[in-house]
Design an enzyme around this catalytic site. Structure first.
Site, PDB file in Angstrom:
ATOM      1  N   ASP A   1     -25.562  42.678 -24.316  1.00 44.12           N
ATOM      2  CA  ASP A   1     -26.535  42.393 -24.010  1.00 44.12           C
ATOM      3  C   ASP A   1     -26.758  43.522 -23.001  1.00 44.12           C
ATOM      4  OD1 ASP A   1     -24.543  41.268 -22.015  1.00 44.12           O
ATOM      5  OD2 ASP A   1     -26.008  39.726 -21.557  1.00 44.12           O
TER       6      ASP A   1
ATOM      7  N   TYR B   1     -20.627  37.857 -40.955  1.00 46.82           N
ATOM      8  CA  TYR B   1     -21.453  37.896 -41.773  1.00 46.82           C
ATOM      9  C   TYR B   1     -20.499  37.654 -43.073  1.00 46.82           C
ATOM     10  CZ  TYR B   1     -24.337  40.949 -39.975  1.00 46.82           C
ATOM     11  OH  TYR B   1     -25.570  41.477 -39.059  1.00 46.82           O
TER      12      TYR B   1
END
Length: 355
Positions: free
Chosen positions: A221, A138
């Site tokens: 994941d 970000y």
């Protein structure tokens, strides 16, 4: 106690208004609280031409804590990136050095049926996600848009962490785990990303200072899968900005509704910005339909972490539990056949329970 109030956009003013109703009960009891309000996000752009006006940042710097509603809405989608409402939140986090985001996912027993998972899977759920907040993709540079060698448009962002940034958030994770069940899971993608390889190395080194905390590592994941397969295996999760953003929203649905989850963003001295993790929900803004409980619970976190008043935090949380035990529900947590009440009615019910 100086609190900056930043209602923001969409349902922000409504849900913050109900948190202020609860705060007013405490003020009437003699709690020394001083509040000041300012615009942020789209409201900041409309008031001063930027999502984080200088006056808003000055108010936040001067306060001990900040209570934020939500920002954004489709009316601002055409603005340049630098003027988008979300830049207000990113900017204030960076300016105040709020690097540690605490996001609890706690399932109230009364809301087990509201979860999208089977009650036996989520019953007793109590997970704390510690998310690094001022680094990662970000904020990493370089980023932008360009033409590639074939003349095609492409976008690029940089995932970037220093060892110091990782070490700082890792310590928050270990300290948080030490106050709970002494179990910490660090989530990364070290099998693919160089950034995550460094993350795992640094977190493992910090673990030497916390021999009483059991550290495990998990790829993001797999962590996403495990959160819906067996969420109660986790107690405290520490992870980076991007992964934490995604996993905490996933965890919110385990707790019945994103409208139930508060958050705290803290600096090194526990000055904090407190906000619900949900968005501005412009589709229901002004309709008295929003759930204010995440914002009210964010107020409880403020008293627990910034003001070190666990007694007040406990009172607010018990008031929320009492309201839920009475069967009061906003529409996002109402089961089939249950009657939903509005934002104002829910806020008043919590205030009454607190009184």
């Amino acid at each position: 106690m100086k609190i900056a109030i930043l209602p923001g956009d969409g349902i922000g003013p409504e849900i913050v208004g109900e948190a202020l109703r609860v705060l007013d009960v405490l003020r009437r009891e003699g709690l020394p609280v001083d509040t000041g309000a300012a615009p942020i996000g789209g409201a900041g752009y409309e008031a001063a031409g930027q999502p984080l006006p200088d006056a808003t940042l000055a108010l936040a710097r001067d306060a001990d804590a900040v209570l934020l509603g939500a920002v954004g809405g489709p009316r601002y989608d055409a603005l340049p990136r630098a003027l988008r409402p979300e830049q207000g939140i990113l900017g204030i986090r960076k300016a105040l050095g709020l690097f540690a985001n605490l996001r609890p996912a706690l399932l109230y027993p009364e809301l087990a049926a509201a979860s999208t998972l089977k009650p036996e899977v989520v019953a007793g759920l109590d997970v704390m996600i510690v998310r690094e907040l001022t680094g990662d993709i970000y904020f990493g540079q370089p980023r932008g848009r360009r033409k590639n060698a074939d003349g095609d448009d492409e976008g690029f962002d940089t995932m970037l962490y220093s060892a110091g940034e990782i070490r700082r958030i890792a310590r928050v994770g270990f300290e948080t785990a030490r106050r709970r069940t002494r179990k910490l899971c660090s989530v990364d993608k070290a099998n693919v990303l160089d950034t995550s390889m460094l993350w795992r190395e640094v977190v493992s080194a910090v673990a030497n200072d916390y021999p009483d905390v059991a550290l495990t590592h998990m790829y993001v994941d797999n962590a996403a899968m495990q959160l819906v397969r067996n969420p109660k295996q986790f107690d405290v999760i520490v992870t980076g900005n991007l992964f934490g953003d995604i996993l905490s929203d996933e965890a919110s649905m385990l707790a019945g509704s994103i409208g139930m989850l508060p958050s705290a963003s803290l600096d090194a001295r526990n000055k904090g910005l407190y906000e619900p993790i949900h968005g501005s929900a412009p589709d229901i803004a002004g309709e008295d339909k929003a759930n204010p409980l995440a914002t009210i619970l964010s107020l409880a976190m403020m008293f627990r972490y910034t003001f070190a008043r666990a007694d007040i935090a406990d009172r607010i949380e018990k008031a929320v539990r009492a309201v839920l035990a009475k069967g009061l529900r906003t529409r996002d947590i109402a089961a089939a056949g249950e009657t939903a009440i509005g934002t104002r009615a829910m806020g008043e019910a919590v205030a009454a329970a607190l009184r």
